[in-house]
Design a protein around this motif. Structure first.
Motif, PDB file in Angstrom:
ATOM      1  N   ALA A 181     -28.911  40.619   1.994  1.00  0.00           N
ATOM      2  CA  ALA A 181     -28.124  39.951   3.189  1.00  0.00           C
ATOM      3  C   ALA A 181     -27.854  38.426   2.955  1.00  0.00           C
ATOM      4  CB  ALA A 181     -29.217  40.104   4.220  1.00  0.00           C
ATOM      5  N   GLY A 182     -28.657  37.748   2.023  1.00  0.00           N
ATOM      6  CA  GLY A 182     -28.429  36.486   1.741  1.00  0.00           C
ATOM      7  C   GLY A 182     -27.593  36.298   0.516  1.00  0.00           C
ATOM      8  N   SER A 183     -27.126  37.457  -0.152  1.00  0.00           N
ATOM      9  CA  SER A 183     -26.448  37.387  -1.267  1.00  0.00           C
ATOM     10  C   SER A 183     -25.011  36.941  -1.301  1.00  0.00           C
ATOM     11  CB  SER A 183     -26.650  38.414  -2.246  1.00  0.00           C
ATOM     12  OG  SER A 183     -25.869  39.686  -1.466  1.00  0.00           O
ATOM     13  N   ASP A 184     -24.414  36.716  -2.511  1.00  0.00           N
ATOM     14  CA  ASP A 184     -22.877  36.386  -2.525  1.00  0.00           C
ATOM     15  C   ASP A 184     -22.147  37.971  -2.420  1.00  0.00           C
ATOM     16  OD1 ASP A 184     -23.425  33.818  -2.974  1.00  0.00           O
ATOM     17  OD2 ASP A 184     -23.018  33.923  -5.157  1.00  0.00           O
ATOM     18  N   LYS A 229      -6.761  49.173  13.999  1.00  0.00           N
ATOM     19  CA  LYS A 229      -7.657  48.529  12.949  1.00  0.00           C
ATOM     20  C   LYS A 229      -8.679  47.605  13.665  1.00  0.00           C
ATOM     21  CE  LYS A 229      -7.967  48.223   8.454  1.00  0.00           C
ATOM     22  NZ  LYS A 229      -8.568  49.299   7.631  1.00  0.00           N
ATOM     23  N   VAL A 230      -8.031  46.982  14.412  1.00  0.00           N
ATOM     24  CA  VAL A 230      -9.182  45.834  14.996  1.00  0.00           C
ATOM     25  C   VAL A 230     -10.533  46.486  15.525  1.00  0.00           C
ATOM     26  CG1 VAL A 230      -9.549  44.038  16.678  1.00  0.00           C
ATOM     27  CG2 VAL A 230      -7.287  44.094  15.413  1.00  0.00           C
ATOM     28  N   GLY A 231     -10.177  47.512  16.021  1.00  0.00           N
ATOM     29  CA  GLY A 231     -11.452  48.157  16.907  1.00  0.00           C
ATOM     30  C   GLY A 231     -12.217  49.061  15.718  1.00  0.00           C
ATOM     31  N   GLU A 232     -11.528  49.543  14.594  1.00  0.00           N
ATOM     32  CA  GLU A 232     -12.233  50.141  13.576  1.00  0.00           C
ATOM     33  C   GLU A 232     -13.354  49.030  12.842  1.00  0.00           C
ATOM     34  OE1 GLU A 232     -10.873  51.429   9.226  1.00  0.00           O
ATOM     35  OE2 GLU A 232      -9.699  52.443  10.868  1.00  0.00           O
ATOM     36  N   LEU A 233     -12.456  47.842  12.637  1.00  0.00           N
ATOM     37  CA  LEU A 233     -13.276  47.018  11.952  1.00  0.00           C
ATOM     38  C   LEU A 233     -14.553  46.327  12.914  1.00  0.00           C
ATOM     39  CD1 LEU A 233     -10.212  45.364  10.065  1.00  0.00           C
ATOM     40  CD2 LEU A 233     -12.131  46.408   8.730  1.00  0.00           C
ATOM     41  N   GLU A 234     -14.214  46.143  14.178  1.00  0.00           N
ATOM     42  CA  GLU A 234     -15.331  45.622  14.903  1.00  0.00           C
ATOM     43  C   GLU A 234     -16.426  46.726  14.945  1.00  0.00           C
ATOM     44  OE1 GLU A 234     -13.233  44.435  18.499  1.00  0.00           O
ATOM     45  OE2 GLU A 234     -12.531  42.829  17.674  1.00  0.00           O
ATOM     46  N   SER A 235     -16.163  48.029  15.132  1.00  0.00           N
ATOM     47  CA  SER A 235     -17.149  48.912  15.065  1.00  0.00           C
ATOM     48  C   SER A 235     -17.882  48.940  13.653  1.00  0.00           C
ATOM     49  CB  SER A 235     -16.450  50.507  15.211  1.00  0.00           C
ATOM     50  OG  SER A 235     -17.488  51.376  15.128  1.00  0.00           O
ATOM     51  N   TRP A 236     -16.934  48.855  12.597  1.00  0.00           N
ATOM     52  CA  TRP A 236     -17.635  48.718  11.361  1.00  0.00           C
ATOM     53  C   TRP A 236     -18.656  47.591  11.418  1.00  0.00           C
ATOM     54  CZ3 TRP A 236     -18.162  45.015   7.935  1.00  0.00           C
ATOM     55  CH2 TRP A 236     -18.824  45.287   6.475  1.00  0.00           C
ATOM     56  N   GLY A 237     -18.392  46.282  11.897  1.00  0.00           N
ATOM     57  CA  GLY A 237     -19.223  45.259  11.929  1.00  0.00           C
ATOM     58  C   GLY A 237     -20.597  45.499  12.533  1.00  0.00           C
ATOM     59  N   LYS A 238     -20.325  46.054  13.723  1.00  0.00           N
ATOM     60  CA  LYS A 238     -21.690  46.353  14.568  1.00  0.00           C
ATOM     61  C   LYS A 238     -22.468  47.429  13.734  1.00  0.00           C
ATOM     62  CE  LYS A 238     -19.414  45.530  19.033  1.00  0.00           C
ATOM     63  NZ  LYS A 238     -19.082  46.357  20.256  1.00  0.00           N
ATOM     64  N   THR A 239     -21.797  48.495  13.119  1.00  0.00           N
ATOM     65  CA  THR A 239     -22.492  49.372  12.472  1.00  0.00           C
ATOM     66  C   THR A 239     -23.309  49.075  11.315  1.00  0.00           C
ATOM     67  OG1 THR A 239     -21.008  51.334  13.082  1.00  0.00           O
ATOM     68  CG2 THR A 239     -22.498  51.747  11.179  1.00  0.00           C
ATOM     69  N   GLN A 240     -22.599  48.079  10.583  1.00  0.00           N
ATOM     70  CA  GLN A 240     -23.264  47.272   9.394  1.00  0.00           C
ATOM     71  C   GLN A 240     -24.374  46.508   9.776  1.00  0.00           C
ATOM     72  OE1 GLN A 240     -22.661  48.459   6.142  1.00  0.00           O
ATOM     73  NE2 GLN A 240     -21.578  49.902   7.365  1.00  0.00           N
ATOM     74  N   GLN A 241     -24.080  45.732  10.968  1.00  0.00           N
ATOM     75  CA  GLN A 241     -25.327  44.887  11.503  1.00  0.00           C
ATOM     76  C   GLN A 241     -26.520  45.678  11.791  1.00  0.00           C
ATOM     77  OE1 GLN A 241     -24.196  42.607  14.705  1.00  0.00           O
ATOM     78  NE2 GLN A 241     -25.937  41.177  14.758  1.00  0.00           N
ATOM     79  N   ARG A 242     -26.330  46.710  12.573  1.00  0.00           N
ATOM     80  CA  ARG A 242     -27.269  47.765  12.885  1.00  0.00           C
ATOM     81  C   ARG A 242     -27.987  48.274  11.466  1.00  0.00           C
ATOM     82  NH1 ARG A 242     -25.764  52.382  16.397  1.00  0.00           N
ATOM     83  NH2 ARG A 242     -25.436  50.831  18.077  1.00  0.00           N
ATOM     84  N   ARG A 243     -27.375  48.597  10.758  1.00  0.00           N
ATOM     85  CA  ARG A 243     -27.990  49.404   9.214  1.00  0.00           C
ATOM     86  C   ARG A 243     -28.567  48.275   8.614  1.00  0.00           C
ATOM     87  NH1 ARG A 243     -24.979  53.567   5.996  1.00  0.00           N
ATOM     88  NH2 ARG A 243     -26.408  53.934   4.579  1.00  0.00           N
ATOM     89  N   LEU A 244     -28.145  47.062   8.583  1.00  0.00           N
ATOM     90  CA  LEU A 244     -28.993  45.941   7.855  1.00  0.00           C
ATOM     91  C   LEU A 244     -30.006  45.725   8.579  1.00  0.00           C
ATOM     92  CD1 LEU A 244     -28.812  44.465   5.172  1.00  0.00           C
ATOM     93  CD2 LEU A 244     -27.164  42.827   6.287  1.00  0.00           C
ATOM     94  N   HIS A 245     -30.387  45.620   9.742  1.00  0.00           N
ATOM     95  CA  HIS A 245     -31.245  45.303  10.553  1.00  0.00           C
ATOM     96  C   HIS A 245     -32.279  46.476  10.206  1.00  0.00           C
ATOM     97  CE1 HIS A 245     -33.033  43.450  14.150  1.00  0.00           C
ATOM     98  NE2 HIS A 245     -33.845  44.682  14.486  1.00  0.00           N
ATOM     99  N   TYR A 246     -31.969  47.572  10.398  1.00  0.00           N
ATOM    100  CA  TYR A 246     -32.982  48.676  10.175  1.00  0.00           C
ATOM    101  C   TYR A 246     -33.420  48.543   8.683  1.00  0.00           C
ATOM    102  CZ  TYR A 246     -32.080  51.338  14.505  1.00  0.00           C
ATOM    103  OH  TYR A 246     -31.869  51.747  15.627  1.00  0.00           O
ATOM    104  N   GLN A 247     -32.582  48.392   7.803  1.00  0.00           N
ATOM    105  CA  GLN A 247     -33.005  48.149   6.396  1.00  0.00           C
ATOM    106  C   GLN A 247     -33.890  46.952   5.997  1.00  0.00           C
ATOM    107  OE1 GLN A 247     -28.832  48.099   4.981  1.00  0.00           O
ATOM    108  NE2 GLN A 247     -29.234  50.213   3.970  1.00  0.00           N
ATOM    109  N   GLY A 248     -33.774  45.934   6.826  1.00  0.00           N
ATOM    110  CA  GLY A 248     -34.574  44.723   6.864  1.00  0.00           C
ATOM    111  C   GLY A 248     -35.789  44.720   7.292  1.00  0.00           C
ATOM    112  N   PHE A 249     -36.161  45.764   8.334  1.00  0.00           N
ATOM    113  CA  PHE A 249     -37.301  45.701   9.120  1.00  0.00           C
ATOM    114  C   PHE A 249     -38.257  47.031   9.130  1.00  0.00           C
ATOM    115  CE2 PHE A 249     -34.885  42.163  10.761  1.00  0.00           C
ATOM    116  CZ  PHE A 249     -35.919  40.838  10.737  1.00  0.00           C
ATOM    117  N   ALA A 250     -37.489  48.107   8.820  1.00  0.00           N
ATOM    118  CA  ALA A 250     -37.920  49.611   8.722  1.00  0.00           C
ATOM    119  C   ALA A 250     -37.887  49.833   7.306  1.00  0.00           C
ATOM    120  CB  ALA A 250     -37.396  50.504   9.572  1.00  0.00           C
TER     121      ALA A 250
END
Length: 176
Positions: free
Chosen positions: A47-50, A74-95
């Motif tokens: 998460a903190g990397s280049d 495409k805007v909707g697809e990318l916004e959905s991607w962002g939310k999904t990636q944020q959730r995934r990284l949150h899970y990966q970082g704490f669980a």
């Protein structure tokens, strides 16, 4: 998943042949050295990397271009991607959630980590081992591949001092 299957096969083959020596020496010689790591530390380092910064920058550029083009799909697809990636990284970082996708940018360096640590395989965790299997923590070596700054290194160290959060405790946390 392929790595887990490979590990099971390796352990199934190695465990029966795991003790080498003569009858005068009762000491078991490890036949399989398994490198393990804390998935949460990898997520924090990523998460903190280049690598993460570059990926997000590209997605933000795509989003801006889609908006400029009036491509709402495409805007909707990318916004959905962002939310999904944020959730995934949150899970990966704490669980204790798999981080195979986060290791992809450094996959070419994993053989070097394994060689330096003297391990035969690198996996996130091992539930049980038989005789002749030695567990080696390679978390720090993997984290170093992401070239963490001081703040990220401190966060990695602090998260390693705590137990993973049960995934059910994270459900809905990302929506707030």
């Amino acid at each position: 998943m392929k790595i887990l299957v490979l590990l099971c096969v390796l352990v199934a083959i190695a465990v029966p042949m795991s003790v080498v020596g003569d009858s005068t020496n009762d000491a078991a010689v490890p036949m399989l050295r398994v490198g393990v790591y804390d998935t949460r530390a990898i997520a924090v380092a990523y998460a903190g990397s280049d690598f993460n910064d570059e990926r997000l920058h590209l997605k933000m550029q795509e989003h801006a271009q889609a908006k400029a083009d009036g491509d709402q799909a495409k805007v909707g697809e990318l916004e959905s991607w962002g939310k999904t990636q944020q959730r995934r990284l949150h899970y990966q970082g704490f669980a204790a959630v798999p981080v195979d996708d986060l290791l992809e940018p450094v996959a070419g360096q994993l053989p070097n980590v394994a060689a330096e640590a003297g391990v035969d395989v690198i996996v996130p965790f091992v539930t049980w081992t038989g005789k002749g299997v030695e567990i080696v923590d390679v978390t720090d070596e993997l984290v170093a591949l992401f070239e963490p700054n001081e703040q990220t290194s401190k966060f990695v160290a602090s998260i390693r001092e705590t137990d993973p959060v049960p995934i059910e405790d994270l459900e809905g946390a990302h929506d707030h």
